[in-house]
Design a protein around this motif. Structure first.
Motif, PDB file in Angstrom:
ATOM      1  N   ALA A   1      -5.415  56.808  14.684  1.00 46.40           N
ATOM      2  CA  ALA A   1      -6.132  57.745  13.815  1.00 46.40           C
ATOM      3  C   ALA A   1      -5.982  59.176  14.322  1.00 46.40           C
ATOM      4  O   ALA A   1      -5.802  60.113  13.538  1.00 46.40           O
ATOM      5  CB  ALA A   1      -7.604  57.354  13.728  1.00 46.40           C
ATOM      6  N   VAL A   2      -6.046  59.363  15.650  1.00 47.35           N
ATOM      7  CA  VAL A   2      -5.848  60.696  16.238  1.00 47.35           C
ATOM      8  C   VAL A   2      -4.446  61.190  15.911  1.00 47.35           C
ATOM      9  O   VAL A   2      -4.269  62.325  15.437  1.00 47.35           O
ATOM     10  CB  VAL A   2      -6.069  60.686  17.768  1.00 47.35           C
ATOM     11  N   ASP A   3      -3.445  60.358  16.154  1.00 48.98           N
ATOM     12  CA  ASP A   3      -2.064  60.759  15.875  1.00 48.98           C
ATOM     13  C   ASP A   3      -1.881  61.104  14.401  1.00 48.98           C
ATOM     14  O   ASP A   3      -1.219  62.099  14.064  1.00 48.98           O
ATOM     15  CB  ASP A   3      -1.089  59.651  16.285  1.00 48.98           C
ATOM     16  N   ASP A   4      -2.466  60.287  13.513  1.00 49.04           N
ATOM     17  CA  ASP A   4      -2.366  60.545  12.072  1.00 49.04           C
ATOM     18  C   ASP A   4      -2.972  61.901  11.722  1.00 49.04           C
ATOM     19  O   ASP A   4      -2.373  62.694  10.992  1.00 49.04           O
ATOM     20  CB  ASP A   4      -3.055  59.450  11.261  1.00 49.04           C
ATOM     21  N   LEU A   5      -4.142  62.193  12.245  1.00 43.38           N
ATOM     22  CA  LEU A   5      -4.808  63.448  11.921  1.00 43.38           C
ATOM     23  C   LEU A   5      -4.054  64.644  12.498  1.00 43.38           C
ATOM     24  O   LEU A   5      -3.865  65.654  11.815  1.00 43.38           O
ATOM     25  CB  LEU A   5      -6.252  63.454  12.416  1.00 43.38           C
ATOM     26  N   LEU A   6      -3.609  64.523  13.736  1.00 41.76           N
ATOM     27  CA  LEU A   6      -2.904  65.641  14.362  1.00 41.76           C
ATOM     28  C   LEU A   6      -1.540  65.915  13.720  1.00 41.76           C
ATOM     29  O   LEU A   6      -1.009  67.020  13.855  1.00 41.76           O
ATOM     30  CB  LEU A   6      -2.740  65.401  15.863  1.00 41.76           C
ATOM     31  N   SER A   7      -0.993  64.938  12.999  1.00 42.64           N
ATOM     32  CA  SER A   7       0.301  65.143  12.346  1.00 42.64           C
ATOM     33  C   SER A   7       0.166  65.792  10.970  1.00 42.64           C
ATOM     34  O   SER A   7       1.177  66.182  10.375  1.00 42.64           O
ATOM     35  CB  SER A   7       1.042  63.809  12.221  1.00 42.64           C
ATOM     36  N   LEU A   8      -1.050  65.936  10.457  1.00 45.82           N
ATOM     37  CA  LEU A   8      -1.240  66.533   9.140  1.00 45.82           C
ATOM     38  C   LEU A   8      -0.919  68.018   9.171  1.00 45.82           C
ATOM     39  O   LEU A   8      -1.280  68.732  10.100  1.00 45.82           O
ATOM     40  CB  LEU A   8      -2.688  66.348   8.663  1.00 45.82           C
ATOM     41  N   GLU A   9      -0.233  68.472   8.138  1.00 46.49           N
ATOM     42  CA  GLU A   9       0.059  69.907   7.973  1.00 46.49           C
ATOM     43  C   GLU A   9      -0.344  70.295   6.567  1.00 46.49           C
ATOM     44  O   GLU A   9       0.185  69.747   5.615  1.00 46.49           O
ATOM     45  CB  GLU A   9       1.545  70.175   8.208  1.00 46.49           C
ATOM     46  N   PRO A  10      -1.237  71.190   6.367  1.00 42.61           N
ATOM     47  CA  PRO A  10      -2.076  71.771   7.410  1.00 42.61           C
ATOM     48  C   PRO A  10      -3.146  70.782   7.838  1.00 42.61           C
ATOM     49  O   PRO A  10      -3.470  69.848   7.107  1.00 42.61           O
ATOM     50  CB  PRO A  10      -2.706  72.990   6.717  1.00 42.61           C
ATOM     51  N   ARG A  11      -3.701  71.010   9.011  1.00 44.22           N
ATOM     52  CA  ARG A  11      -4.797  70.171   9.482  1.00 44.22           C
ATOM     53  C   ARG A  11      -6.046  70.478   8.660  1.00 44.22           C
ATOM     54  O   ARG A  11      -6.226  71.604   8.219  1.00 44.22           O
ATOM     55  CB  ARG A  11      -5.110  70.459  10.948  1.00 44.22           C
TER      56      ARG A  11
ATOM     57  N   GLY B   1      -7.798  70.333  21.163  1.00 44.28           N
ATOM     58  CA  GLY B   1      -8.298  71.613  20.673  1.00 44.28           C
ATOM     59  C   GLY B   1      -8.870  71.586  19.272  1.00 44.28           C
ATOM     60  O   GLY B   1      -9.002  72.629  18.632  1.00 44.28           O
ATOM     61  N   VAL B   2      -9.222  70.394  18.781  1.00 46.97           N
ATOM     62  CA  VAL B   2      -9.751  70.257  17.427  1.00 46.97           C
ATOM     63  C   VAL B   2     -11.256  70.009  17.478  1.00 46.97           C
ATOM     64  O   VAL B   2     -11.722  69.076  18.140  1.00 46.97           O
ATOM     65  CB  VAL B   2      -9.043  69.099  16.680  1.00 46.97           C
TER      66      VAL B   2
ATOM     67  N   MET C   1     -12.178  63.392   6.633  1.00 46.87           N
ATOM     68  CA  MET C   1     -13.203  62.517   7.136  1.00 46.87           C
ATOM     69  C   MET C   1     -12.523  61.249   7.641  1.00 46.87           C
ATOM     70  O   MET C   1     -11.635  60.716   6.987  1.00 46.87           O
ATOM     71  CB  MET C   1     -14.165  62.178   6.004  1.00 46.87           C
ATOM     72  N   VAL C   2     -12.956  60.794   8.801  1.00 47.57           N
ATOM     73  CA  VAL C   2     -12.407  59.572   9.376  1.00 47.57           C
ATOM     74  C   VAL C   2     -13.554  58.611   9.615  1.00 47.57           C
ATOM     75  O   VAL C   2     -14.575  58.977  10.212  1.00 47.57           O
ATOM     76  CB  VAL C   2     -11.647  59.870  10.689  1.00 47.57           C
ATOM     77  N   LEU C   3     -13.393  57.388   9.123  1.00 48.81           N
ATOM     78  CA  LEU C   3     -14.424  56.362   9.220  1.00 48.81           C
ATOM     79  C   LEU C   3     -13.901  55.179  10.016  1.00 48.81           C
ATOM     80  O   LEU C   3     -12.793  54.704   9.766  1.00 48.81           O
ATOM     81  CB  LEU C   3     -14.825  55.876   7.817  1.00 48.81           C
ATOM     82  N   PHE C   4     -14.714  54.719  10.974  1.00 44.96           N
ATOM     83  CA  PHE C   4     -14.360  53.541  11.766  1.00 44.96           C
ATOM     84  C   PHE C   4     -15.300  52.408  11.407  1.00 44.96           C
ATOM     85  O   PHE C   4     -16.510  52.522  11.547  1.00 44.96           O
ATOM     86  CB  PHE C   4     -14.438  53.844  13.272  1.00 44.96           C
TER      87      PHE C   4
END
Length: 174
Positions: free
Chosen positions: A44-54, A81-82, A1-4
């Motif tokens: 935030a996008v970069d942080d989320l896309l770098s997670l393994e696993p997403r 593609g997310v 979950m991402v909150l702004f």
């Protein structure tokens, strides 16, 4: 979950806009929640896309100036593609276009104003909701700053974002 979070003059934007309390409530339910300021949406996008696993399901919340940031965040995820299960905006500033990779977008407002719209006709479900007048009038009335810390409004938000300890999943047709 991402909150702004929204903006405020004190510099303590997470706490002063209620986003910190919302994140704590979501974490207590068992869902990880990260908080960003509006100008940090690209990080935030970069942080989320770098997670393994997403994460297998993603939900996004934006309050006030965080609303357009949340919409930009969801759009950029879509370009990568997310899929975003749910995008919830509360008293967002300005209008926002919702990426077709968002299953459900809900905007809560105190008064009629700029609306969310899908990037292409009928590519995603969009709900523009006025906060119930009885709820808004309770206790002297809600305003732009108080709505994000109101317990009843926060319950509405959490119900949209979380279900049974997980990010709420949306059927493709919901």
């Amino acid at each position: 979950m991402v909150l702004f979070t929204g903006l405020n003059w004190s510099g303590e934007s997470h706490r002063a806009t209620g986003t910190d309390a919302l994140a704590q409530d979501i974490r207590r339910i068992g869902v990880p929640a990260s908080i960003y300021r509006p100008g940090e949406w690209d990080r935030a996008v970069d942080d989320l896309l770098s997670l393994e696993p997403r994460p297998s399901a993603i939900a996004v919340y934006g309050y006030s100036a965080g609303g357009p940031a949340a919409a930009r965040f969801a759009k950029r995820l879509g370009e990568a593609g997310v899929q975003v299960e749910t995008l919830v905006l509360l008293e967002a500033w300005g209008s926002a276009e919702v990426a077709c990779t968002v299953r459900l977008a809900v905007q809560y407002r105190l008064e009629p104003g700029d609306a969310l719209s899908p990037a292409r006709p009928q590519c995603t479900k969009v709900q523009n909701e006025l906060i119930d007048a009885e709820l808004a009038a309770r206790g002297g009335g809600l305003g732009h700053l108080s709505v994000a810390v109101d317990p009843e409004v926060m319950r509405l938000v959490v119900q949209q974002l979380v279900q049974e300890g997980w990010v709420r999943r949306r059927d493709a047709g919901s």
